[in-house]
Design a protein around this motif. Structure first.
Motif, mmCIF file in Angstrom:
data_model
loop_
_atom_site.group_PDB
_atom_site.id
_atom_site.type_symbol
_atom_site.label_atom_id
_atom_site.label_comp_id
_atom_site.label_asym_id
_atom_site.label_seq_id
_atom_site.Cartn_x
_atom_site.Cartn_y
_atom_site.Cartn_z
ATOM 1 N N GLU A 110 0.867 -1.229 0.069
ATOM 2 C CA GLU A 110 0.033 0.172 0.138
ATOM 3 C C GLU A 110 0.904 1.305 0.016
ATOM 4 O OE1 GLU A 110 -3.226 0.316 2.818
ATOM 5 O OE2 GLU A 110 -3.611 -1.950 2.618
ATOM 6 N N VAL A 111 0.553 1.997 -0.985
ATOM 7 C CA VAL A 111 1.343 3.429 -1.155
ATOM 8 C C VAL A 111 0.330 4.430 -1.223
ATOM 9 C CG1 VAL A 111 3.402 2.336 -2.258
ATOM 10 C CG2 VAL A 111 1.502 3.227 -3.539
ATOM 11 N N ASP A 112 0.947 5.885 -0.930
ATOM 12 C CA ASP A 112 0.145 7.122 -1.350
ATOM 13 C C ASP A 112 0.590 7.085 -2.860
ATOM 14 O OD1 ASP A 112 -0.791 9.703 -0.662
ATOM 15 O OD2 ASP A 112 1.303 10.188 -1.619
ATOM 16 N N LEU A 113 -0.438 7.387 -3.593
ATOM 17 C CA LEU A 113 -0.218 7.254 -5.175
ATOM 18 C C LEU A 113 0.320 8.712 -5.488
ATOM 19 C CD1 LEU A 113 -3.557 5.718 -6.238
ATOM 20 C CD2 LEU A 113 -1.120 4.563 -5.915
ATOM 21 N N ALA A 114 0.370 9.687 -4.955
ATOM 22 C CA ALA A 114 0.882 10.966 -5.233
ATOM 23 C C ALA A 114 2.444 10.806 -5.213
ATOM 24 C CB ALA A 114 0.338 12.090 -4.419
ATOM 25 N N THR A 115 2.883 10.193 -4.184
ATOM 26 C CA THR A 115 4.515 10.081 -3.914
ATOM 27 C C THR A 115 5.019 8.683 -3.880
ATOM 28 O OG1 THR A 115 4.020 9.880 -1.499
ATOM 29 C CG2 THR A 115 3.930 11.922 -2.307
ATOM 30 N N PHE A 116 4.247 7.588 -3.833
ATOM 31 C CA PHE A 116 4.743 6.362 -3.906
ATOM 32 C C PHE A 116 5.412 6.042 -2.474
ATOM 33 C CE2 PHE A 116 4.617 7.256 -8.359
ATOM 34 C CZ PHE A 116 3.671 6.121 -8.563
ATOM 35 N N ARG A 117 5.086 6.866 -1.541
ATOM 36 C CA ARG A 117 5.417 6.516 -0.342
ATOM 37 C C ARG A 117 4.591 5.624 0.475
ATOM 38 N NH1 ARG A 117 6.159 11.705 3.590
ATOM 39 N NH2 ARG A 117 7.502 12.234 2.119
ATOM 40 N N THR A 118 5.162 4.596 1.362
ATOM 41 C CA THR A 118 4.415 3.450 1.769
ATOM 42 C C THR A 118 3.581 4.169 2.993
ATOM 43 O OG1 THR A 118 6.252 2.795 3.428
ATOM 44 C CG2 THR A 118 6.228 1.663 1.154
ATOM 45 N N TYR A 121 9.702 3.708 0.132
ATOM 46 C CA TYR A 121 8.860 4.013 -1.079
ATOM 47 C C TYR A 121 8.599 2.551 -1.891
ATOM 48 C CZ TYR A 121 9.786 8.820 -0.151
ATOM 49 O OH TYR A 121 9.902 10.117 0.474
ATOM 50 N N ALA A 122 7.734 2.774 -2.669
ATOM 51 C CA ALA A 122 7.548 1.365 -3.425
ATOM 52 C C ALA A 122 6.851 1.710 -4.733
ATOM 53 C CB ALA A 122 6.508 0.451 -2.689
ATOM 54 N N ILE A 123 7.292 0.923 -5.891
ATOM 55 C CA ILE A 123 6.672 1.134 -7.451
ATOM 56 C C ILE A 123 6.918 -0.118 -8.036
ATOM 57 C CG2 ILE A 123 7.544 3.651 -7.524
ATOM 58 C CD1 ILE A 123 10.101 2.486 -8.946
ATOM 59 N N GLY A 124 6.000 -0.228 -8.881
ATOM 60 C CA GLY A 124 6.014 -1.304 -9.770
ATOM 61 C C GLY A 124 4.830 -2.181 -9.366
ATOM 62 N N PRO A 132 -4.367 1.919 -9.107
ATOM 63 C CA PRO A 132 -5.172 1.689 -10.299
ATOM 64 C C PRO A 132 -4.748 1.824 -11.533
ATOM 65 C CG PRO A 132 -5.336 3.887 -9.474
ATOM 66 C CD PRO A 132 -4.311 3.244 -8.595
ATOM 67 N N TYR A 133 -3.256 1.231 -11.798
ATOM 68 C CA TYR A 133 -2.659 1.393 -12.694
ATOM 69 C C TYR A 133 -2.567 -0.191 -13.342
ATOM 70 C CZ TYR A 133 -1.393 5.736 -10.308
ATOM 71 O OH TYR A 133 -1.465 6.686 -9.787
ATOM 72 N N THR A 134 -2.256 -0.447 -14.548
ATOM 73 C CA THR A 134 -1.861 -1.924 -15.037
ATOM 74 C C THR A 134 -0.441 -2.139 -14.588
ATOM 75 O OG1 THR A 134 -0.722 -0.911 -17.052
ATOM 76 C CG2 THR A 134 -3.052 -1.496 -17.306
ATOM 77 N N LYS A 135 -0.491 -3.448 -14.281
ATOM 78 C CA LYS A 135 0.871 -3.851 -13.674
ATOM 79 C C LYS A 135 1.791 -4.497 -14.920
ATOM 80 C CE LYS A 135 -1.063 -5.454 -9.356
ATOM 81 N NZ LYS A 135 -0.381 -4.269 -8.587
ATOM 82 N N ALA A 150 4.132 1.017 -17.017
ATOM 83 C CA ALA A 150 3.760 1.766 -15.772
ATOM 84 C C ALA A 150 4.795 1.788 -14.569
ATOM 85 C CB ALA A 150 2.636 0.984 -15.165
ATOM 86 N N ALA A 151 5.691 0.605 -14.480
ATOM 87 C CA ALA A 151 6.823 0.755 -13.705
ATOM 88 C C ALA A 151 7.958 2.017 -13.951
ATOM 89 C CB ALA A 151 7.323 -0.522 -13.522
ATOM 90 N N ASN A 152 8.153 2.111 -15.297
ATOM 91 C CA ASN A 152 8.999 3.086 -15.863
ATOM 92 C C ASN A 152 8.671 4.357 -15.472
ATOM 93 O OD1 ASN A 152 9.565 4.979 -18.323
ATOM 94 N ND2 ASN A 152 11.312 3.507 -18.135
ATOM 95 N N THR A 153 7.179 4.730 -15.663
ATOM 96 C CA THR A 153 6.686 5.980 -15.504
ATOM 97 C C THR A 153 6.689 6.157 -14.030
ATOM 98 O OG1 THR A 153 5.072 5.720 -17.307
ATOM 99 C CG2 THR A 153 4.561 7.274 -15.600
ATOM 100 N N GLN A 154 6.378 5.331 -13.097
ATOM 101 C CA GLN A 154 6.562 5.342 -11.716
ATOM 102 C C GLN A 154 7.816 5.693 -11.210
ATOM 103 O OE1 GLN A 154 4.852 1.889 -9.957
ATOM 104 N NE2 GLN A 154 3.013 2.060 -11.310
ATOM 105 N N GLY A 155 9.017 4.994 -11.853
ATOM 106 C CA GLY A 155 10.319 5.133 -11.591
ATOM 107 C C GLY A 155 10.829 6.793 -11.651
#
Length: 317
Positions: free
Chosen positions: A261-269, A276-279, A285-288, A292-297
């Motif tokens: 579980e993360v904050d979707l604005a910052t990816f902070r757990t 922080y967590a991504i991917g 609510p994004y495709t896995k 998506a992982a690249n954009t989050q990075g």
């Protein structure tokens, strides 16, 4: 940073290139693999469209600036967020900020008997190659695919693989001898915007599509899969995907139940403000997907750069 896949590598490269990074930041990347294989190509290995060596990258490529980035090739065994320590099979390392990008694990333990059979799913490059070899040997019989409940890694993947296999079987002249069944825990093919076209093509190529049925049991002796609705399907080649979970060390640290579980604005757990967590392993609510992982990075690199007081380079088109 744990994980040097699309999300982790993009984060590392983007942050390392930020103005001031060389003076203020040391990035330690932990990944147990020496090479990274494009997930987009796994299905293509099955039917021989691409060869493994064409889509392999070296993980050490993440070290774009040795003064900023160091790579530790080790397997993470646990993390201690309270004390800011990551433990691996080679030792331990402390951190000020932790970024989790380890991908997902498949919950094969949820399907009774699955570990006792050869399950050749396309989410592993070795399995993809083995699935292709098994199909070439199969003169006649049954191929059964299984799709887990959404969300899972690469939503269209199971349907793309099934269609490629159907075409492959036809090319080998075995369409009348090899039956292909797709057992889907979802009501329609995923993702929903592509449901109609996938269903049309599955019907067109003669795949038996069984929606609203989740594989829960495998009978290794009789080579039969059973669903939660009591439906049974005999197989000669099995390719079942189980539910996706964050890796065990993430769940054991209290950061995830199924997904992190993360904050979707910052990816902070939600549990720790310095993790922080991504991917694929995050609840979002994004495709896995690698996209998506690249954009989050990229986005996370901006968030962390601001937190560390680094200058952000303007983006150019």
């Amino acid at each position: 940073v744990i994980g040097a896949g699309p999300g982790g590598a993009t984060f590392v490269k983007t942050l390392a290139a930020m103005p001031g990074a060389r003076d203020k930041v040391t990035i330690t990347v932990i990944d147990q693999n020496e090479v990274w294989v494009s997930g987009l190509s796994h299905s293509e290995f099955i039917v021989g469209i691409k060869r493994l060596e064409e889509v392999v990258g070296k993980v050490k490529g993440v070290v774009t600036d040795p003064k900023v980035v160091r790579l530790v090739q080790a397997r993470v065994t646990s993390i201690d967020p309270a004390n800011r320590v990551v433990y691996t099979n080679l030792g331990k390392t402390s951190y000020d900020l932790l970024v989790l990008s380890p991908g997902i694990v498949l919950a094969d333990w949820e399907i009774e008997g699955l570990s006792a059979v050869r399950n050749l799913h396309a989410w592993d490059p070795g399995n993809s190659l083995a699935l292709g070899a098994a199909l070439r040997r199969l003169e006649s019989g049954n191929v059964v695919f299984g799709v887990p409940p959404a969300p899972y890694k690469c939503p269209p993947g199971p349907y793309e693989v099934t269609l490629l296999v159907a075409d492959f079987v036809k090319e080998m002249g075995r369409s009348g001898k090899v039956k292909i069944t797709l057992v889907d825990a979802n009501a329609t093919p995923q993702p929903p915007p592509k449901a109609r076209i996938f269903k049309e093509w599955l019907d067109k190529v003669g795949v038996e599509y069984v929606p609203n049925n989740r594989v829960v049991r495998v009978d290794p002796a009789n080579k039969v899969v059973e669903t939660d609705k009591g439906e049974k399907f005999k197989f000669d080649v099995l390719s079942v995907l189980s539910r996706n979970f964050a890796p065990g060390f993430v769940r054991e640290a209290g950061l995830a139940k199924q997904y992190t579980e993360v904050d979707l604005a910052t990816f902070r757990t939600k549990a720790f403000d310095d993790v922080y967590a991504i991917g694929d392993h995050i609840l979002a609510p994004y495709t896995k997907s690698a996209y998506a992982a690249n954009t989050q990075g990229q986005r996370l690199a901006e968030v962390v750069a601001e937190r560390l007081g680094l200058g952000v380079k303007p983006t150019t088109k």
